[in-house]
Design an enzyme around this catalytic site. Structure first.
Site, PDB file in Angstrom:
ATOM      1  N   ASP A  13      35.925 117.188 151.175  1.00 46.47           N
ATOM      2  CA  ASP A  13      35.403 115.851 151.472  1.00 46.47           C
ATOM      3  C   ASP A  13      33.887 115.963 151.634  1.00 46.47           C
ATOM      4  O   ASP A  13      33.337 117.056 151.765  1.00 46.47           O
ATOM      5  CB  ASP A  13      36.033 115.326 152.776  1.00 46.47           C
ATOM      6  CG  ASP A  13      35.531 113.925 153.115  1.00 46.47           C
ATOM      7  OD1 ASP A  13      35.455 113.083 152.193  1.00 46.47           O
ATOM      8  OD2 ASP A  13      35.172 113.672 154.275  1.00 46.47           O
ATOM      9  N   SER A  14      33.239 114.797 151.653  1.00 41.44           N
ATOM     10  CA  SER A  14      31.801 114.782 151.879  1.00 41.44           C
ATOM     11  C   SER A  14      31.450 115.208 153.306  1.00 41.44           C
ATOM     12  O   SER A  14      30.314 115.533 153.588  1.00 41.44           O
ATOM     13  CB  SER A  14      31.264 113.376 151.612  1.00 41.44           C
ATOM     14  OG  SER A  14      31.977 112.450 152.418  1.00 41.44           O
ATOM     15  N   TYR A  45      28.402 110.449 150.575  1.00 38.84           N
ATOM     16  CA  TYR A  45      28.532 110.378 149.125  1.00 38.84           C
ATOM     17  C   TYR A  45      28.551 108.910 148.667  1.00 38.84           C
ATOM     18  O   TYR A  45      28.197 108.601 147.542  1.00 38.84           O
ATOM     19  CB  TYR A  45      29.839 111.040 148.674  1.00 38.84           C
ATOM     20  CG  TYR A  45      29.836 112.547 148.567  1.00 38.84           C
ATOM     21  CD1 TYR A  45      28.834 113.328 149.151  1.00 38.84           C
ATOM     22  CD2 TYR A  45      30.848 113.201 147.872  1.00 38.84           C
ATOM     23  CE1 TYR A  45      28.856 114.716 149.040  1.00 38.84           C
ATOM     24  CE2 TYR A  45      30.878 114.583 147.745  1.00 38.84           C
ATOM     25  CZ  TYR A  45      29.883 115.346 148.344  1.00 38.84           C
ATOM     26  OH  TYR A  45      29.916 116.718 148.226  1.00 38.84           O
ATOM     27  N   GLY A  46      29.013 108.042 149.548  1.00 38.92           N
ATOM     28  CA  GLY A  46      29.287 106.658 149.164  1.00 38.92           C
ATOM     29  C   GLY A  46      28.101 105.875 148.644  1.00 38.92           C
ATOM     30  O   GLY A  46      28.258 104.886 147.931  1.00 38.92           O
ATOM     31  N   CYS A  76      37.998 112.935 149.409  1.00 38.69           N
ATOM     32  CA  CYS A  76      36.959 111.893 149.437  1.00 38.69           C
ATOM     33  C   CYS A  76      37.244 110.839 148.362  1.00 38.69           C
ATOM     34  O   CYS A  76      37.391 111.173 147.179  1.00 38.69           O
ATOM     35  CB  CYS A  76      35.619 112.565 149.170  1.00 38.69           C
ATOM     36  SG  CYS A  76      34.242 111.439 149.056  1.00 38.69           S
ATOM     37  N   ASN A  77      37.311 109.581 148.767  1.00 40.82           N
ATOM     38  CA  ASN A  77      37.572 108.499 147.810  1.00 40.82           C
ATOM     39  C   ASN A  77      36.449 108.364 146.788  1.00 40.82           C
ATOM     40  O   ASN A  77      36.700 108.095 145.615  1.00 40.82           O
ATOM     41  CB  ASN A  77      37.709 107.170 148.544  1.00 40.82           C
ATOM     42  CG  ASN A  77      39.081 106.980 149.136  1.00 40.82           C
ATOM     43  OD1 ASN A  77      39.935 106.353 148.538  1.00 40.82           O
ATOM     44  ND2 ASN A  77      39.309 107.545 150.310  1.00 40.82           N
ATOM     45  N   THR A  78      35.209 108.547 147.235  1.00 37.53           N
ATOM     46  CA  THR A  78      34.080 108.388 146.309  1.00 37.53           C
ATOM     47  C   THR A  78      34.133 109.491 145.250  1.00 37.53           C
ATOM     48  O   THR A  78      33.986 109.221 144.046  1.00 37.53           O
ATOM     49  CB  THR A  78      32.741 108.442 147.081  1.00 37.53           C
ATOM     50  OG1 THR A  78      32.813 107.571 148.210  1.00 37.53           O
ATOM     51  CG2 THR A  78      31.585 108.034 146.196  1.00 37.53           C
ATOM     52  N   GLU A 155      30.862 108.003 162.348  1.00 32.92           N
ATOM     53  CA  GLU A 155      30.139 109.256 162.614  1.00 32.92           C
ATOM     54  C   GLU A 155      29.493 109.204 164.006  1.00 32.92           C
ATOM     55  O   GLU A 155      29.303 110.218 164.662  1.00 32.92           O
ATOM     56  CB  GLU A 155      29.051 109.479 161.551  1.00 32.92           C
ATOM     57  CG  GLU A 155      29.587 109.555 160.135  1.00 32.92           C
ATOM     58  CD  GLU A 155      29.879 110.972 159.675  1.00 32.92           C
ATOM     59  OE1 GLU A 155      29.268 111.913 160.193  1.00 32.92           O
ATOM     60  OE2 GLU A 155      30.760 111.134 158.791  1.00 32.92           O
ATOM     61  N   CYS A 187      38.804 104.771 151.990  1.00 31.47           N
ATOM     62  CA  CYS A 187      37.728 105.671 152.418  1.00 31.47           C
ATOM     63  C   CYS A 187      38.283 106.558 153.528  1.00 31.47           C
ATOM     64  O   CYS A 187      39.038 106.081 154.388  1.00 31.47           O
ATOM     65  CB  CYS A 187      36.544 104.856 152.926  1.00 31.47           C
ATOM     66  SG  CYS A 187      35.239 105.851 153.677  1.00 31.47           S
ATOM     67  N   THR A 188      37.907 107.821 153.483  1.00 32.00           N
ATOM     68  CA  THR A 188      38.418 108.787 154.471  1.00 32.00           C
ATOM     69  C   THR A 188      38.200 108.352 155.925  1.00 32.00           C
ATOM     70  O   THR A 188      38.992 108.679 156.796  1.00 32.00           O
ATOM     71  CB  THR A 188      37.690 110.139 154.292  1.00 32.00           C
ATOM     72  OG1 THR A 188      36.285 109.882 154.235  1.00 32.00           O
ATOM     73  CG2 THR A 188      38.149 110.849 153.057  1.00 32.00           C
ATOM     74  N   HIS A 189      37.074 107.681 156.175  1.00 31.27           N
ATOM     75  CA  HIS A 189      36.721 107.337 157.558  1.00 31.27           C
ATOM     76  C   HIS A 189      37.481 106.126 158.101  1.00 31.27           C
ATOM     77  O   HIS A 189      37.573 105.948 159.305  1.00 31.27           O
ATOM     78  CB  HIS A 189      35.221 107.020 157.647  1.00 31.27           C
ATOM     79  CG  HIS A 189      34.335 108.221 157.559  1.00 31.27           C
ATOM     80  ND1 HIS A 189      34.349 109.061 156.477  1.00 31.27           N
ATOM     81  CD2 HIS A 189      33.421 108.724 158.421  1.00 31.27           C
ATOM     82  CE1 HIS A 189      33.463 110.026 156.680  1.00 31.27           C
ATOM     83  NE2 HIS A 189      32.886 109.837 157.853  1.00 31.27           N
TER      84      HIS A 189
HETATM   85  N1  DGL Z   1      34.344 110.572 152.213  1.00 28.78           N
HETATM   86  C1  DGL Z   1      33.752 109.336 151.760  1.00 28.78           C
HETATM   87  C2  DGL Z   1      34.827 108.526 151.019  1.00 28.78           C
HETATM   88  O1  DGL Z   1      35.999 108.610 151.299  1.00 28.78           O
HETATM   89  C3  DGL Z   1      33.173 108.526 152.892  1.00 28.78           C
HETATM   90  C4  DGL Z   1      31.930 109.100 153.497  1.00 28.78           C
HETATM   91  C5  DGL Z   1      30.798 109.193 152.509  1.00 28.78           C
HETATM   92  O2  DGL Z   1      30.225 108.172 152.098  1.00 28.78           O
HETATM   93  O3  DGL Z   1      30.482 110.310 152.151  1.00 28.78           O
HETATM   94  O4  DGL Z   1      34.486 107.775 150.147  1.00 28.78           O
END
Ligand code: DGL
Length: 278
Positions: A13-14, A45-46, A76-78, A155, A187-189
């Site tokens: 993940d990011s 990453y987003g 990570c979704n992105t 965060e 999104c993971t968060h």
């Molecule tokens: N892990 C990213 C996602 O799921 C979210 C955090 C980021 O923007 O890096 O898209």
């Protein structure tokens, strides 16, 4: 027995949001060794471009492959949205993204053919959820919205803050008006904001947190490839790599996992650069 069975699963993940996916994988696959990689130096990453995300994801995939691992979950979704197909062409081990499992989970609940998706700007701009629905159930209309302030709020640890509630109301109101019957947390968060989101959404809208579906999918993939570790392994290992501030990762992850992590190692982005495609 396939001699790769004992190798770890790689999850990346990011940053630390992917621990929501790690937690489910650990629960569903308690015998598996796991390596988690959080790119904490380069999060988020987003808000970054497709090319940058492909480059970072390629580096991490090659790093994990070299360990070696037997499969990789792109938590990570992105990164799943922008890079999954390219990553699959780089290594021969199975690679699982999070978008398709999320779409499958929402499709099972779907009644009105109207599904909402929230995610980072990159994920929403990539149209990955819309395109995956087109493949799986083209009758579904996808309504989406990016929520760029959610990641920094998580965060910051402001999961239940009144400010978070106000921002969530603003982000969600347009989606509620579209009469969706489910909302994918793309999104993971965002699973960490589920309580706030639940308070705002009407009861008729189901929240889809894809991490359980992702964990089931990795189990299926390991089974199909004869890679599932079925031995009652008493020495299961979990190793964490981060690209910056291991101490910060350890302290924030405690809120997500409920326990302290020990095995956290720093890998510099300079070291990762050697895995670049350029
Ligand atoms: N892990 C990213 C996602 O799921 C979210 C955090 C980021 O923007 O890096 O898209």
């Amino acid at each position: 027995m396939n001699n790769r069975v004992k190798l770890p699963i790689g999850i990346f993940d990011s940053g630390l949001g992917g621990l929501t996916v790690y937690k489910q994988v650990r629960k569903i696959l308690p015998n598996e060794n796991i390596v988690y990689f959080g790119d904490t130096a380069r999060v988020p990453y987003g808000s970054k471009s497709k090319n940058t995300i492909i480059d970072f994801s390629t580096q991490i995939t090659k790093f994990l492959n070299e360990i070696p691992v037997k499969a990789i979950v792109v938590a990570c979704n992105t990164a799943s949205s922008y890079a999954l197909e390219i990553l699959k062409s780089i290594v021969t081990i199975p690679i699982i993204g999070v978008v398709e499992p999320g779409v499958n989970a929402a499709n099972k609940q779907n009644k009105k053919n109207k599904v909402g998706v929230i995610g980072t700007t990159g994920t929403i701009k990539s149209n990955s959820y819309k395109n995956t629905f087109k493949k799986i159930n083209p009758n579904v209309t996808v309504f989406s919205n990016d929520c760029p302030l959610f990641v920094p709020l998580v965060e910051e640890g402001w999961m239940n803050h009144s400010v978070t509630y106000q921002i969530a109301e603003e982000y969600l109101k347009g989606l509620i008006e579209t009469d969706i019957d489910s909302l994918i947390l793309g999104c993971t968060h965002y699973p960490l904001l589920e309580d706030v989101i639940r308070k705002i959404l009407p009861d008729s809208i189901q929240i889809i947190n894809s991490s359980t579906e992702v964990a089931r999918e990795i189990k299926r993939v390991l089974e199909n490839n004869n890679l599932l570790n079925i031995s009652n392994n008493e020495n299961v290992t979990t190793k964490f790599f981060v690209t910056d501030y291991p101490q910060k990762f350890i302290s924030i992850s405690k809120n997500i996992l409920g326990h302290s992590l020990e095995n956290v190692e720093l890998i510099t982005t300079e070291y990762l650069d050697k895995f670049s495609e350029k």
